[in-house]
Design an enzyme around this catalytic site. Sequence first.
Site, PDB file in Angstrom:
ATOM      1  N   GLU A 154      -2.482  -8.966   4.133  1.00  0.00           N
ATOM      2  CA  GLU A 154      -2.608  -9.393   5.534  1.00  0.00           C
ATOM      3  C   GLU A 154      -4.055  -9.427   6.013  1.00  0.00           C
ATOM      4  OE1 GLU A 154      -1.458  -6.610   4.365  1.00  0.00           O
ATOM      5  OE2 GLU A 154      -1.996  -4.880   5.586  1.00  0.00           O
ATOM      6  N   GLY A 166      -3.812 -14.462  35.169  1.00  0.00           N
ATOM      7  CA  GLY A 166      -4.082 -14.372  33.732  1.00  0.00           C
ATOM      8  C   GLY A 166      -3.045 -15.132  32.911  1.00  0.00           C
ATOM      9  N   VAL A 167      -3.252 -15.119  31.588  1.00  0.00           N
ATOM     10  CA  VAL A 167      -2.414 -15.901  30.679  1.00  0.00           C
ATOM     11  C   VAL A 167      -0.960 -15.421  30.667  1.00  0.00           C
ATOM     12  CG1 VAL A 167      -2.150 -16.626  28.278  1.00  0.00           C
ATOM     13  CG2 VAL A 167      -4.411 -16.116  29.161  1.00  0.00           C
ATOM     14  N   CYS A 217       0.826  -1.210   0.000  1.00  0.00           N
ATOM     15  CA  CYS A 217       0.000   0.000   0.000  1.00  0.00           C
ATOM     16  C   CYS A 217       0.864   1.265   0.000  1.00  0.00           C
ATOM     17  CB  CYS A 217      -0.969  -0.053   1.190  1.00  0.00           C
ATOM     18  SG  CYS A 217      -2.278   1.154   1.026  1.00  0.00           S
ATOM     19  N   HIS A 248      -3.917  -5.140   0.399  1.00  0.00           N
ATOM     20  CA  HIS A 248      -3.448  -5.606   1.713  1.00  0.00           C
ATOM     21  C   HIS A 248      -3.531  -7.130   1.817  1.00  0.00           C
ATOM     22  CE1 HIS A 248      -2.978  -1.772   3.828  1.00  0.00           C
ATOM     23  NE2 HIS A 248      -3.899  -1.346   2.974  1.00  0.00           N
TER      24      HIS A 248
END
Length: 508
Positions: free
Chosen positions: A168, A222-223, A78, A166
């Site tokens: 992605e 948490g993780v 882009c 794009h």
Amino acid sequence: MQKIIILDFGSQYTQLIARKVRELNVYCEIYPFNKCPNIDDTVGGVILSGSPFSVCDPQAPQVDLSLFENKVPLLGVCYGAQYIANAKGGSVAPSKIREYGRANLQFIDSESILFKGIKIGSQVWMSHGDTVQSIPDGFKIIAGTADVKVAAYKIEGEETYAIQFHPEVYHSTDGKILLGNFLFEICKLKADWTPASFIDTTVSNLKKTLGNDKVILGLSGGVDSSVAATLIHRAIGKNLTCIFVDNGLLRKNEFEKVMQSYNDMGLNVVGVRAGDLFLNRLKAVTDPEQKRKIIGGTFIDVFDQESKKLSDVKWLGQGTIYPDVIESSSVAGPSAKIKSHHNVGGLPDYMKLKLVEPLRLLFKDEVRRVGKELGVKPELLNRHPFPGPGLGIRVLGDITAEKVRILQDVDDIFISSLHESGLYDSVWQAGAMLLPVSSVGVMGDERTYESVVALRAVTSTDGMTADWVHLPYDFLSAVSNKIINQVKGVNRVVYDISSKPPATIEWE
Ligand code: XMP
């Protein structure tokens, strides 16, 4: 192992490029456009990202292409594509027609390696105001759509490629094939970056860096902190001490459950019950930011006191992940502060600890993959995000022990019901808010005047945007009945149907 460097010109999609590259098991790092690292043997290719700027704008971000051109293969995406074309004498101008949304490739140069395996008609996602109008000599168009003649080009005699769409983005159906062609066919990289290889290198680096030093780490349940602790533990074993603070604002029985999981994992964890201290300091405080500051500050005090009981600690372990690291160096600067997110961390300077952050180069989904490979329990890995200040920002207005108890019971019914109905994993985050509102109800022959709770369940990928989940009516109805029947003090349940933006996930 070679990596890809992604130079960020400020596009909203830059992180997505990085994630796609890593999904292909190639390691990559994002740098701001004006901080390009040295292109040495460890770099296998460079990708230039998109940008909210126009290359025609005098303020447009600039980069010296000679830093990498002809040293390693280059892919402009882009803005990156427009930048290269413009810099080499082509012309870029605002597009006369709309070049936003889905388009289909009508022309593909069958000899182009970048498009190997991609067929005419393939859908791509365009999102640009400018367009490449003409290309200089030595450039070759390798793909086009009905509206965008130069959808992709190559510089002849160089490994320089550029695309205006794009790859992605999910809507570019063959985007991953194209990125794979760039990585494997053009850059000749190997798909050797996997959770297992990440763990091997990280553990051996941690061993070298930490030697015999002692480390403390604040676990949150948490993780991120759990995976960070497991990695450090694997490297230095008992020299890691973890601290898990019960701030009195955790979910029902959370402290006991999480302590049990950590003990099962063999971590050396000190559990500190400090609920009373937190609730005392929060007495009569209603302002959400003030609450966050008090909770964050009290956490530091408790952590500090605990760490003083240990001798010779040199390092502080943290579960910082890549999005936090990139944001602080992004082109646009740190995003505007909407809420001060106070995670475990930000310890005072006088503690003089060095930081060890083994996850600072990983995205959230990669942290989960690494955690799985390390054998971290699924209950810890797959749990919904939970804010550091916990129920403190879900009891709206002033906080009391009784209100926390009510909310814990409500939240427990909601979350257990999600598990029981198999809905938990399809929701990104769920919880309940205790509103500072009483409403009239009737139970038996009695008129009641009790609290209202709001349930919230959202889908999201990173918490930056979110939508409310369309939970089945039958489910909501059963949960509502259960809450009103079982939780004393609540006579009304509402469901939050706001998306973010304009609302936020938490109510405070
Ligand atoms: P908002 O409410 O800003 O929340 O849409 C986005 C995500 O961040 C979490 N959150 C916090 N996490 N400390 C945290 O550690 C905080 O102060 C905090 N406030 C919000 C929220 O739960 C959601 O996942």
